[in-house]
Write an enzyme that holds these catalytic residues in place. Sequence first.
Site, short mmCIF file in Angstrom:
data_model
loop_
_atom_site.label_atom_id
_atom_site.label_comp_id
_atom_site.label_asym_id
_atom_site.label_seq_id
_atom_site.Cartn_x
_atom_site.Cartn_y
_atom_site.Cartn_z
N GLY A 89 0.79 -1.23 0.00
CA GLY A 89 0.00 0.00 0.00
C GLY A 89 0.82 1.28 0.00
CG HIS A 135 -0.72 -7.58 -5.65
ND1 HIS A 135 -2.01 -7.17 -5.37
CD2 HIS A 135 0.10 -6.75 -4.96
CE1 HIS A 135 -1.98 -6.14 -4.54
NE2 HIS A 135 -0.70 -5.87 -4.27
CG ASN A 142 -0.16 1.37 -3.91
OD1 ASN A 142 -1.02 0.68 -4.47
ND2 ASN A 142 0.85 0.84 -3.26
CG ASP A 183 -4.44 -8.82 -7.32
OD1 ASP A 183 -3.51 -8.76 -8.15
OD2 ASP A 183 -4.36 -8.35 -6.17
#
Length: 223
Positions: free
Chosen positions: A70, A199, A101, A196
């Site tokens: 994150g 990743h 991010n 996903d």
Amino acid sequence: MNPCVIPTFPVDIVGDGRWMSMHNRFVQQAKSSEPDVVLIGDSIIQQLQFSSLWTEKISSLHCINLGIGGDRVENVLWRIKNGEFDFPARVKAVVLFVGTNNTDCTPHEIFEGILEIVKQIKQLLGNVIIVIPTLLPRGQFPNPYRERNDHVNTFLVDKFSNEANKDELTENVHVVKIHENIVGNDQTISHHIMHDYLHLTNKGYTKIFGKVYDTLCELLQTS
């Protein structure tokens, strides 16, 4: 003011203090370890250490992994400025991977933030080898975030791979184009590469970060 160039630690939304605990652990690791290679960034770096590429190849380079899931550009900048790069011995190379991010920032803001991190690394570690893998595409189908990451990559390649831009900041900084050949002809991303669509799978790490490993080996051999 560009938020990416202002060192910031993230707001602890969950309230468990996990991010700061990880940072404190990394600071202690830095004080007690003498790595040749330091990897820092977001979850893509953090999860690299669970891949077969790491176990079979990268770990042999005497590495330390400072990835936190994150993390944004300004978070990594804060970590570096607050003890995570206070190593007792000379570090040979740093792998920096961050930016995907920062979804609310412009490509140029992200690029400027990465430049600020490079400046800080050089200030702390001298003329260390710095390897910057390009940002990966994201999302199964075309979307604005893919375009933003592509723009960041264009800025990075132009800055660090263009001989006309050579200066103290770009010296010994190497951009590795890992974003290529991921998106298929139909503009989709396979779940076999990104489970996903953000990743990497184990296969994805071998295919994509294998280029980073090869670059590190080559640079360390000639340094």
